[in-house]
Enzyme design. Structure first.
Site, PDB file in Angstrom:
ATOM      1  N   ASN A 102       0.840  -1.204   0.000  1.00 18.90           N
ATOM      2  CA  ASN A 102       0.000   0.000   0.000  1.00 18.90           C
ATOM      3  C   ASN A 102       0.867   1.243   0.000  1.00 18.90           C
ATOM      4  OD1 ASN A 102      -0.492   1.930   2.503  1.00 18.90           O
ATOM      5  ND2 ASN A 102       0.106  -0.076   3.348  1.00 18.90           N
TER       6      ASN A 102
ATOM      7  N   ASN B 297       5.206   5.742   3.593  1.00 14.08           N
ATOM      8  CA  ASN B 297       4.471   6.461   2.549  1.00 14.08           C
ATOM      9  C   ASN B 297       4.360   7.962   2.768  1.00 14.08           C
ATOM     10  OD1 ASN B 297       3.960   4.098   1.037  1.00 14.08           O
ATOM     11  ND2 ASN B 297       2.389   3.527   2.525  1.00 14.08           N
ATOM     12  N   THR B 298       4.971   8.473   3.833  1.00 15.33           N
ATOM     13  CA  THR B 298       5.081   9.918   4.035  1.00 15.33           C
ATOM     14  C   THR B 298       6.575  10.225   4.013  1.00 15.33           C
ATOM     15  OG1 THR B 298       3.029  10.084   5.297  1.00 15.33           O
ATOM     16  CG2 THR B 298       4.662  11.821   5.674  1.00 15.33           C
TER      17      THR B 298
ATOM     18  N   ASN C  38       5.898  -2.013  11.315  1.00 17.70           N
ATOM     19  CA  ASN C  38       5.091  -1.481  10.216  1.00 17.70           C
ATOM     20  C   ASN C  38       5.416  -2.246   8.914  1.00 17.70           C
ATOM     21  OD1 ASN C  38       3.487   0.414   8.692  1.00 17.70           O
ATOM     22  ND2 ASN C  38       3.890   1.902  10.321  1.00 17.70           N
ATOM     23  N   THR C  39       4.956  -1.719   7.786  1.00 20.30           N
ATOM     24  CA  THR C  39       5.226  -2.355   6.489  1.00 20.30           C
ATOM     25  C   THR C  39       6.687  -2.128   6.073  1.00 20.30           C
ATOM     26  OG1 THR C  39       4.465  -0.350   5.387  1.00 20.30           O
ATOM     27  CG2 THR C  39       2.851  -2.107   5.673  1.00 20.30           C
TER      28      THR C  39
ATOM     29  N   GLY D 109      -0.573   6.888   1.964  1.00 18.01           N
ATOM     30  CA  GLY D 109      -0.079   8.231   2.281  1.00 18.01           C
ATOM     31  C   GLY D 109      -0.972   8.991   3.255  1.00 18.01           C
ATOM     32  N   PHE D 110      -1.516   8.282   4.237  1.00 19.51           N
ATOM     33  CA  PHE D 110      -2.331   8.909   5.294  1.00 19.51           C
ATOM     34  C   PHE D 110      -3.487   9.746   4.728  1.00 19.51           C
ATOM     35  CE2 PHE D 110       1.547   9.186   8.413  1.00 19.51           C
ATOM     36  CZ  PHE D 110       1.401   7.858   8.717  1.00 19.51           C
TER      37      PHE D 110
ATOM     38  N   LYS E  42       5.718   2.812  17.292  1.00 19.49           N
ATOM     39  CA  LYS E  42       5.689   1.775  16.245  1.00 19.49           C
ATOM     40  C   LYS E  42       6.882   1.941  15.302  1.00 19.49           C
ATOM     41  CE  LYS E  42       2.611  -0.360  12.861  1.00 19.49           C
ATOM     42  NZ  LYS E  42       1.236  -0.376  12.363  1.00 19.49           N
TER      43      LYS E  42
ATOM     44  N   SER F  15       5.726   4.723   8.929  1.00 25.80           N
ATOM     45  CA  SER F  15       5.078   4.554   7.630  1.00 25.80           C
ATOM     46  C   SER F  15       6.062   4.951   6.535  1.00 25.80           C
ATOM     47  CB  SER F  15       3.832   5.435   7.514  1.00 25.80           C
ATOM     48  OG  SER F  15       3.412   5.435   6.150  1.00 25.80           O
TER      49      SER F  15
HETATM   50  C1  LIG Z   1      -3.884  -0.775   3.660  1.00 26.47           C
HETATM   51  C2  LIG Z   1      -3.001  -0.611   4.862  1.00 26.47           C
HETATM   52  C3  LIG Z   1      -3.006   0.598   5.579  1.00 26.47           C
HETATM   53  C4  LIG Z   1      -2.182   0.764   6.696  1.00 26.47           C
HETATM   54  N1  LIG Z   1      -2.199   1.956   7.392  1.00 26.47           N
HETATM   55  C5  LIG Z   1      -1.416   2.097   8.495  1.00 26.47           C
HETATM   56  C6  LIG Z   1      -1.435   3.299   9.258  1.00 26.47           C
HETATM   57  O1  LIG Z   1      -2.161   4.253   8.949  1.00 26.47           O
HETATM   58  N2  LIG Z   1      -0.648   3.376  10.356  1.00 26.47           N
HETATM   59  C7  LIG Z   1       0.173   2.337  10.738  1.00 26.47           C
HETATM   60  O2  LIG Z   1       0.881   2.442  11.752  1.00 26.47           O
HETATM   61  N3  LIG Z   1       0.214   1.194  10.027  1.00 26.47           N
HETATM   62  C8  LIG Z   1      -0.554   1.053   8.938  1.00 26.47           C
HETATM   63  N4  LIG Z   1      -0.516  -0.120   8.229  1.00 26.47           N
HETATM   64  C9  LIG Z   1       0.425  -1.191   8.656  1.00 26.47           C
HETATM   65  C10 LIG Z   1      -0.247  -2.251   9.518  1.00 26.47           C
HETATM   66  O3  LIG Z   1      -0.782  -1.674  10.684  1.00 26.47           O
HETATM   67  C11 LIG Z   1       0.765  -3.348   9.907  1.00 26.47           C
HETATM   68  O4  LIG Z   1       1.795  -2.781  10.700  1.00 26.47           O
HETATM   69  C12 LIG Z   1       1.391  -4.022   8.684  1.00 26.47           C
HETATM   70  O5  LIG Z   1       0.422  -4.158   7.661  1.00 26.47           O
HETATM   71  C13 LIG Z   1       1.975  -5.377   8.995  1.00 26.47           C
HETATM   72  O6  LIG Z   1       0.999  -6.254   9.515  1.00 26.47           O
HETATM   73  P1  LIG Z   1       0.187  -7.328   8.596  1.00 26.47           P
HETATM   74  O7  LIG Z   1       1.221  -8.142   7.861  1.00 26.47           O
HETATM   75  O8  LIG Z   1      -0.610  -8.114   9.583  1.00 26.47           O
HETATM   76  O9  LIG Z   1      -0.667  -6.550   7.672  1.00 26.47           O
HETATM   77  C14 LIG Z   1      -1.333  -0.304   7.117  1.00 26.47           C
HETATM   78  C15 LIG Z   1      -1.348  -1.525   6.396  1.00 26.47           C
HETATM   79  C16 LIG Z   1      -2.153  -1.679   5.282  1.00 26.47           C
HETATM   80  C17 LIG Z   1      -2.137  -2.996   4.540  1.00 26.47           C
END
Ligand SMILES: Cc1cc2nc3c(=O)[nH]c(=O)nc-3n(C[C@H](O)[C@H](O)[C@H](O)COP(=O)(O)O)c2cc1C
Length: 272
Positions: free
Chosen positions: A24, A87-88, A152-153, A27-28, A123, A85
């Site tokens: 993803n 994406n920022t 995070n990702t 970008g908030f 995080k 994140s």
């Molecule tokens: C579509 C999407 C949006 C996300 N938005 C945020 C976010 O706004 N803030 C955040 O800390 N992590 C965000 N994440 C990351 C998840 O909270 C998590 O840390 C990450 O996806 C890894 O866990 P998973 O493998 O179970 O998805 C987002 C993930 C996805 C897929």
């Protein structure tokens, strides 16, 4: 973020069924804190984690976090200070020890001024270098954070078989993130020495992977992508697997399982 922002242009979410992964680059995208606040005020019960990030064009990024705490404290069971994140642009620079110390001082001050004083969790990104972790964990502990969320990702594309999917920009989540995030969780667990709880996240999509996170050092679990591919019944399966592991070992609590494989996980080699 205090202000409304539309995020990156779409399409901005891709999924690979083959790899059980999502990339993803949202970008908030959000309508601002006031809109989030009124929605959260209208809901009943449950645990509400309020995830705070800085606005893309903010001239005072740290101020965005502090303002978020002041504004959302009434509805937050806990806050996540999201400095991870991808994406920022530049957000992850707030993980650098000096910037992190300044940020944590400011957010702790903001929290102290609230009535309810919700816990603050930091995080982290799974792409931090091993050698940077000790100082980062030290700064987090010395500033009185209540927990660390790992992770995070990732910007890594390791473990993907779907070549077209791998070219997508953004943060990858799901099964291929699991080894990287779990190894880092174990490293943070050993550095934190049990002083604060860790939330394990990244690639949990089965009872087995949930148990592995606990054994690597998580006291609590979060998941996102696993729910996309497995559906809500995954939660029941995870609970069953954790209960079965406790029964096998003769434990009435999960605590003895937490971190018992941290050493093994922290030394694991990652595929490039
Ligand atoms: C579509 C999407 C949006 C996300 N938005 C945020 C976010 O706004 N803030 C955040 O800390 N992590 C965000 N994440 C990351 C998840 O909270 C998590 O840390 C990450 O996806 C890894 O866990 P998973 O493998 O179970 O998805 C987002 C993930 C996805 C897929």
């Amino acid at each position: 973020m205090a202000a409304t922002q539309s995020g990156n242009p779409g399409p901005r979410i891709s999924r690979s069924v083959k790899d059980r992964a999502i990339i993803n680059r949202l970008g908030f995208n959000n309508e601002g804190q006031e809109a989030a606040l009124s929605r959260l005020k209208g809901r009943a019960g449950g645990i509400v984690g309020v995830n705070l990030g800085a606005g893309r064009d903010s001239s005072d990024r740290i101020g965005d976090y502090a303002a978020g705490i002041a504004r959302m404290a009434d509805v937050a069971s806990y806050f996540t200070i999201n400095i991870s994140s991808p994406n920022t642009p530049g957000l992850r620079d707030l993980q650098a020890p000096e910037a992190l110390a300044t940020l944590l001082r400011r957010v702790q001050d903001a929290r102290a001024a609230t009535l309810r004083k919700p816990p603050l969790l930091v995080k982290l990104a799974p792409d931090l270098a091993d050698e940077d972790l000790p100082e980062i964990v030290r700064v987090i502990l010395s500033h009185g954070a209540d927990g660390i969320i790992v992770a995070n990702t990732t910007l890594s594309r390791a473990g993907l078989r779907d070549a077209a999917f791998a070219t997508e920009e953004g943060g990858m989540s799901g099964r291929p993130l699991f080894p990287r995030a779990t190894r880092m969780l174990a490293r943070v667990f050993r550095l934190a020495e049990g002083k604060i709880p860790l939330i394990g996240v990244g690639g949990i999509d089965s009872g087995e992977s949930a148990l592995a996170k606990i054994e690597a050092g998580a006291s609590l679990l979060q998941l996102y992508t696993g729910l996309v591919f497995e559906g809500p019944s995954l939660i029941g399966r995870i609970k069953q697997a954790l209960l079965a592991a406790m029964a096998r070992e003769g434990y009435a609590r999960l605590t003895p399982l937490i971190g018992r494989r941290a050493e093994e996980w922290s030394e694991r080699m990652l595929k490039p």
